[in-house]
Design an enzyme around this catalytic site. Structure first.
Site, mmCIF file in Angstrom:
data_model
loop_
_atom_site.group_PDB
_atom_site.id
_atom_site.type_symbol
_atom_site.label_atom_id
_atom_site.label_comp_id
_atom_site.label_asym_id
_atom_site.label_seq_id
_atom_site.Cartn_x
_atom_site.Cartn_y
_atom_site.Cartn_z
ATOM 1 N N GLU A 38 5.357 -12.227 -6.447
ATOM 2 C CA GLU A 38 4.915 -12.072 -7.843
ATOM 3 C C GLU A 38 3.824 -13.072 -8.169
ATOM 4 O OE1 GLU A 38 5.457 -9.116 -9.337
ATOM 5 O OE2 GLU A 38 7.607 -9.489 -9.211
ATOM 6 N N SER A 72 -2.318 12.735 -24.387
ATOM 7 C CA SER A 72 -1.095 12.319 -23.700
ATOM 8 C C SER A 72 0.083 12.499 -24.634
ATOM 9 C CB SER A 72 -1.187 10.849 -23.284
ATOM 10 O OG SER A 72 -0.929 10.042 -24.402
ATOM 11 N N GLY A 139 5.999 -0.464 -20.718
ATOM 12 C CA GLY A 139 6.333 -1.835 -21.123
ATOM 13 C C GLY A 139 7.533 -2.403 -20.390
ATOM 14 N N GLY A 141 7.626 -3.193 -17.176
ATOM 15 C CA GLY A 141 7.277 -3.934 -15.965
ATOM 16 C C GLY A 141 7.337 -3.074 -14.719
ATOM 17 N N LEU A 142 7.300 -1.744 -14.895
ATOM 18 C CA LEU A 142 7.344 -0.833 -13.746
ATOM 19 C C LEU A 142 5.991 -0.170 -13.523
ATOM 20 C CD1 LEU A 142 10.834 0.781 -14.366
ATOM 21 C CD2 LEU A 142 10.264 -1.167 -12.921
ATOM 22 N N SER A 143 4.991 -0.739 -14.176
ATOM 23 C CA SER A 143 3.614 -0.313 -13.981
ATOM 24 C C SER A 143 3.334 1.131 -14.364
ATOM 25 C CB SER A 143 3.179 -0.580 -12.547
ATOM 26 O OG SER A 143 1.857 -0.991 -12.600
ATOM 27 N N GLU A 177 -8.259 -1.161 -15.357
ATOM 28 C CA GLU A 177 -7.323 -2.088 -15.998
ATOM 29 C C GLU A 177 -8.034 -3.380 -16.417
ATOM 30 O OE1 GLU A 177 -3.666 -1.373 -14.952
ATOM 31 O OE2 GLU A 177 -2.839 -2.981 -16.163
ATOM 32 N N ASP A 189 -0.272 -3.206 -8.123
ATOM 33 C CA ASP A 189 0.361 -2.028 -8.716
ATOM 34 C C ASP A 189 -0.354 -0.751 -8.289
ATOM 35 O OD1 ASP A 189 1.676 -4.085 -9.929
ATOM 36 O OD2 ASP A 189 0.823 -3.766 -11.918
ATOM 37 N N TYR A 241 -0.239 -14.061 -19.240
ATOM 38 C CA TYR A 241 -0.670 -13.633 -17.907
ATOM 39 C C TYR A 241 -2.009 -14.281 -17.549
ATOM 40 C CZ TYR A 241 -1.588 -10.521 -13.960
ATOM 41 O OH TYR A 241 -1.842 -10.019 -12.712
#
Ligand code: GLA
Length: 399
Positions: A38, A72, A139, A141-143, A177, A189, A241
């Protein structure tokens, strides 16, 4: 019906609502869980993620003009831009675009640029309509963002006939991104979402972008990966971050190396003398985490997945104490899972919220999940979302 199957139907239905036609095809890409490694990716280091069985679907059709329209299930209002205007929008005027739409439009912008660099006249790229639906929780954290980027990039690569490699598509996703969304993330990711394989992890050198597919053997060992989404949501375009990233760059500068990847644990004594305590602890996390990734891959190959539990635990402790990106909810999820019998557990992803993972015996999944839920209730935290994920294939065309 699985969440991904619903997303497939939703994306196609949304496309038809928008255009009155059926899509030319649909493409999908998965979210990811990072098993270990990480905040090492943007330090040119090592990561070991896997793609999960929750995907984002892009239903796509061509238009006879040179405009791109995205819609979307996150937002009923479509966003439409001329392809020729993308260069003017990103990165300088990205704020003019609603945030969710910067992901797919940013990918189109990055791919248009990649096409130009490969000698293709961007005016030969035709307009498209893209409808997105996602089974990857946002949101958590699983991309979910890499899943949108991967689905869009794979679709445009086919529709525009670009013939770019999966690594080039991952790079386009990261560019979207970084420059279109404004989140200073690394490439883990996107690489996991593009390159994932069923039952396998992607051992990635983030400097060379060399990737090895490593058999995880969880099923054979009777193990499951339990995800605890704390529902404390995070955003990497703000705050912590970027600060962590800046501290790592400062540490590398002080040590006189291009990136923290170039240090080993043997350099840490010297690092401690040369820098302030906070910067040192950021450096210590990254340097020891790189080593843990190498150890995890080696141990997994030699002794199987049960042998990596201690490394997962150590990774979490380092994120909590050195990198300081965990939260009370993540710590509780990890500690409770361990006490309830998990083989190992850690927070996964960028931190400041999001999810923890635990490697758990198949027979103990319900018990560990119940223990975590009970601990959250007792602590007065909001109920977590607890579920299992399975290492799965990366981006591809669905139909
Ligand atoms: C986020 C970023 C990745 C990586 C992780 C931390 O998921 O998108 O590039 O830096 O955080 O490992």
């Amino acid at each position: 019906m699985t969440a991904t199957a619903s997303a497939q139907t939703d994306a196609r239905d949304l496309f038809t609502e928008l255009t009155g036609a059926v899509p030319a095809g649909s493409w999908s890409a998965p979210g990811r869980v990072n098993l270990i490694g990480e905040h090492t990716d943007y330090n040119d280091g090592f990561v070991f993620p896997f793609a999960i069985d929750a995907r984002t679907v892009a239903a796509v059709g061509v238009r006879d003009d040179r405009r791109i329209r995205v819609i979307s299930t996150f937002d009923p209002v479509p966003v439409e831009v001329a392809l020729a205007d993308l260069d003017g929008l990103f990165p300088a005027h990205r704020d003019e675009i609603v945030e969710w739409a910067r992901y797919p439009l940013g990918v189109a912008w990055a791919l248009q640029d990649a096409a130009r660099a490969a000698g293709r006249d961007p005016r030969s790229l035709g307009g498209v309509d893209i409808a997105l639906a996602s089974a990857v929780p946002v949101g958590a954290g699983l991309s979910s963002s890499a899943a949108i980027e991967g689905a869009t990039a794979t679709a445009l690569n086919d529709v525009w006939g670009l013939e770019l490699s999966p690594v080039a598509l991952a790079r386009a996703g990261r560019r979207a991104e970084n420059d279109a969304v404004g989140a200073p993330t690394g490439i883990m990711d996107q690489m996991a979402s593009m390159l994932g394989r069923a039952d396998a992890g992607i051992f990635l050198d983030c400097r060379s972008l060399e990737a090895e597919v490593v058999d995880l053997g969880f099923t054979r060992a009777g193990l499951e990966v339990l995800v605890v989404d704390t529902r404390v949501s995070h955003a990497h375009s703000t705050g912590g971050y970027g600060e962590r990233r800046a501290a790592c760059e400062r540490g590398a500068r002080i040590m006189g190396v291009p990136a923290l990847r170039d240090l080993t644990p043997a350099d840490l004594d010297r690092a401690r003398e040369l820098m302030d305590d906070v910067t040192f602890r950021r450096v210590r996390h990254v340097v020891t985490e790189d080593q843990r990734v190498l150890d995890a891959v080696r141990l997994l190959r030699a002794e199987g997945p049960r042998s990596i539990g201690g490394l997962l635990d150590a990774s979490h402790a380092s994120m909590r104490d050195n990198f300081e990106i965990s939260t009370p909810e993540l710590d509780l999820a990890v500690d409770t899972a361990r006490t309830a019998g998990a083989v190992g557990a850690r927070m996964t992803g960028g931190g400041f919220g999001g999810a923890a993972i635990a490697l758990v015996d198949h027979a103990r999944v319900a018990e560990v999940a119940a223990a975590v839920e009970a601990a959250f209730a007792a602590a007065g935290f909001g109920a977590p979302h607890v579920f299992t994920v399975h290492p799965s294939d990366g981006a591809h065309r669905d139909r």
